[in-house]
Design a protein around this motif. Structure first.
Motif, PDB file in Angstrom:
ATOM      1  N   LEU A 125      -1.045  52.229 -21.067  1.00 51.76           N
ATOM      2  CA  LEU A 125      -1.059  52.144 -19.723  1.00 51.76           C
ATOM      3  C   LEU A 125      -0.349  50.622 -19.297  1.00 51.76           C
ATOM      4  O   LEU A 125      -1.139  49.673 -19.293  1.00 51.76           O
ATOM      5  CB  LEU A 125      -2.246  52.373 -18.942  1.00 51.76           C
ATOM      6  N   ILE A 126       0.890  50.847 -18.950  1.00 44.80           N
ATOM      7  CA  ILE A 126       1.677  49.692 -18.673  1.00 44.80           C
ATOM      8  C   ILE A 126       2.238  49.632 -17.121  1.00 44.80           C
ATOM      9  O   ILE A 126       2.851  50.666 -16.815  1.00 44.80           O
ATOM     10  CB  ILE A 126       2.827  49.154 -19.543  1.00 44.80           C
ATOM     11  N   ILE A 127       1.917  48.726 -16.241  1.00 44.47           N
ATOM     12  CA  ILE A 127       2.000  48.699 -14.866  1.00 44.47           C
ATOM     13  C   ILE A 127       2.700  47.554 -14.525  1.00 44.47           C
ATOM     14  O   ILE A 127       3.147  46.473 -15.302  1.00 44.47           O
ATOM     15  CB  ILE A 127       0.632  48.843 -13.971  1.00 44.47           C
ATOM     16  N   THR A 128       3.279  47.498 -13.385  1.00 42.91           N
ATOM     17  CA  THR A 128       3.834  46.210 -12.481  1.00 42.91           C
ATOM     18  C   THR A 128       2.811  45.965 -11.578  1.00 42.91           C
ATOM     19  O   THR A 128       2.539  46.715 -10.355  1.00 42.91           O
ATOM     20  CB  THR A 128       5.170  46.823 -12.031  1.00 42.91           C
ATOM     21  N   VAL A 129       2.587  44.716 -11.321  1.00 39.25           N
ATOM     22  CA  VAL A 129       1.583  44.107 -10.509  1.00 39.25           C
ATOM     23  C   VAL A 129       2.255  42.618 -10.033  1.00 39.25           C
ATOM     24  O   VAL A 129       3.014  42.028 -10.497  1.00 39.25           O
ATOM     25  CB  VAL A 129       0.300  43.834 -11.077  1.00 39.25           C
ATOM     26  N   GLY A 130       1.818  42.313  -8.624  1.00 40.53           N
ATOM     27  CA  GLY A 130       2.194  40.890  -8.442  1.00 40.53           C
ATOM     28  C   GLY A 130       1.299  39.838  -8.847  1.00 40.53           C
ATOM     29  O   GLY A 130       0.137  40.096  -8.866  1.00 40.53           O
ATOM     30  N   ILE A 131       1.897  38.711  -9.329  1.00 42.93           N
ATOM     31  CA  ILE A 131       0.888  37.717  -9.767  1.00 42.93           C
ATOM     32  C   ILE A 131       1.376  36.382  -9.170  1.00 42.93           C
ATOM     33  O   ILE A 131       2.695  36.248  -9.284  1.00 42.93           O
ATOM     34  CB  ILE A 131       0.840  37.716 -11.289  1.00 42.93           C
ATOM     35  N   GLY A 132       0.732  35.750  -8.451  1.00 45.73           N
ATOM     36  CA  GLY A 132       1.120  34.530  -7.786  1.00 45.73           C
ATOM     37  C   GLY A 132       1.657  34.842  -6.619  1.00 45.73           C
ATOM     38  O   GLY A 132       1.354  36.142  -5.972  1.00 45.73           O
ATOM     39  N   ARG A 133       2.246  33.980  -5.642  1.00 39.68           N
ATOM     40  CA  ARG A 133       2.872  34.436  -4.365  1.00 39.68           C
ATOM     41  C   ARG A 133       4.118  34.814  -4.410  1.00 39.68           C
ATOM     42  O   ARG A 133       4.301  35.602  -3.314  1.00 39.68           O
ATOM     43  CB  ARG A 133       2.875  33.037  -3.613  1.00 39.68           C
ATOM     44  N   ARG A 134       4.861  34.833  -5.385  1.00 42.51           N
ATOM     45  CA  ARG A 134       6.317  35.219  -5.194  1.00 42.51           C
ATOM     46  C   ARG A 134       6.942  36.311  -6.210  1.00 42.51           C
ATOM     47  O   ARG A 134       7.850  36.688  -6.132  1.00 42.51           O
ATOM     48  CB  ARG A 134       7.260  34.241  -5.296  1.00 42.51           C
ATOM     49  N   PHE A 135       6.090  36.481  -7.256  1.00 44.44           N
ATOM     50  CA  PHE A 135       6.645  37.383  -8.482  1.00 44.44           C
ATOM     51  C   PHE A 135       5.941  38.851  -8.500  1.00 44.44           C
ATOM     52  O   PHE A 135       4.606  38.854  -8.536  1.00 44.44           O
ATOM     53  CB  PHE A 135       6.274  36.430  -9.690  1.00 44.44           C
ATOM     54  N   ASP A 136       6.597  39.905  -8.830  1.00 44.31           N
ATOM     55  CA  ASP A 136       6.173  40.989  -9.276  1.00 44.31           C
ATOM     56  C   ASP A 136       6.621  41.172 -10.883  1.00 44.31           C
ATOM     57  O   ASP A 136       7.664  40.757 -11.276  1.00 44.31           O
ATOM     58  CB  ASP A 136       6.999  42.262  -8.494  1.00 44.31           C
ATOM     59  N   ILE A 137       5.500  41.087 -11.385  1.00 48.07           N
ATOM     60  CA  ILE A 137       5.531  41.093 -13.053  1.00 48.07           C
ATOM     61  C   ILE A 137       5.405  42.690 -13.664  1.00 48.07           C
ATOM     62  O   ILE A 137       4.538  43.289 -13.424  1.00 48.07           O
ATOM     63  CB  ILE A 137       4.437  40.199 -13.513  1.00 48.07           C
ATOM     64  N   LYS A 138       6.328  42.803 -14.430  1.00 50.53           N
ATOM     65  CA  LYS A 138       6.446  43.959 -15.223  1.00 50.53           C
ATOM     66  C   LYS A 138       5.871  44.026 -16.528  1.00 50.53           C
ATOM     67  O   LYS A 138       5.662  42.797 -16.857  1.00 50.53           O
ATOM     68  CB  LYS A 138       7.894  44.705 -15.169  1.00 50.53           C
TER      69      LYS A 138
END
Length: 225
Positions: free
Chosen positions: A123-136
């Motif tokens: 299960l691999i997802i995209t989430v927002g980490i920090g204030r400015r980045f969406d991390i794949k």
């Protein structure tokens, strides 16, 4: 009679126990009492003697060992006990109730886009980490007791070692090799509309993933992967 009377079937009555909950012919206490009487030498007139009669000179038939009975191993830790029937029935009723309360909606068609069934994909997802980045390429790992941020992503987020606090202990994987984190850092993680402050351990090792979200994040999300 063992167990909560509220869980017992009041339509069934046991003459031996003078109580309700099960039928007399299903009473374990009565069966044990009868077995004790037989073992003590009583009730011999009522016991069937099922002995095979063999002709003189013929050896007794050998037992059938071609298909021996299968044995069962349950949970192997802890003492082995035999649960009373009433206790088992109570546990089953609780499990059914929990299943009804915790029922979840099935996956939508959008969730299944690009998935070939049957699959055992990670299960691999995209989430927002920090204030400015969406991390794949963030791995959701139910087997991990920690949330991991890999050092390459740590640098791309514009962070430095001065943002880290000391880690209390090393991480140990399934191969029993310890790995000391560079430190800990708390960052906001956004999944959908939910934002949580997650305590990451920063690790400087090669990985095909940018980060790994384990049980701490899953439990805070109240999510079912």
């Amino acid at each position: 009679m063992l167990g909560d009377p509220a869980w017992c079937n009041q339509k069934l009555r046991c003459t031996y126990n003078q109580d309700r909950g099960h039928m007399t012919q299903n009473c374990r206490a009565l069966k044990q009492h009868l077995e004790d009487l037989v073992a003590s030498g009583h009730l011999q007139d009522y016991i069937d003697q099922d002995e095979e009669v063999t002709e003189p000179g013929n050896p007794p038939p050998e037992p059938n060992i071609e298909h021996p009975p299968r044995l069962i191993i349950n949970v192997i830790h802890g003492a082995a006990t035999q649960e009373p029937e009433e206790t088992l029935r109570e546990e089953i009723a609780k499990a059914v109730q929990i299943q009804q309360v915790m029922s979840v909606e099935p996956a939508s068609k959008k969730d299944l886009e690009g998935i070939q069934h049957p699959h055992i994909d990670a299960l691999i997802i995209t989430v927002g980490i920090g204030r400015r980045f969406d991390i794949k390429r963030v791995l959701v790992d139910q087997g991990s007791a920690a949330d991991i941020l890999y050092y390459d992503l740590f640098k791309k987020l514009g962070l430095s070692e001065q943002h880290l606090t000391l880690a209390a202990a090393p991480l140990v994987g399934f191969n029993s090799q310890p790995e000391w984190p560079l430190g800990r850092i708390v960052l906001p993680v956004m999944a959908g509309t939910k934002i949580l402050q997650i305590k990451f351990l920063v690790i400087n090792i090669p990985s095909p993933y940018n980060a790994m979200l384990g049980r701490p994040w899953i439990h805070q999300m109240e999510a079912v992967p």
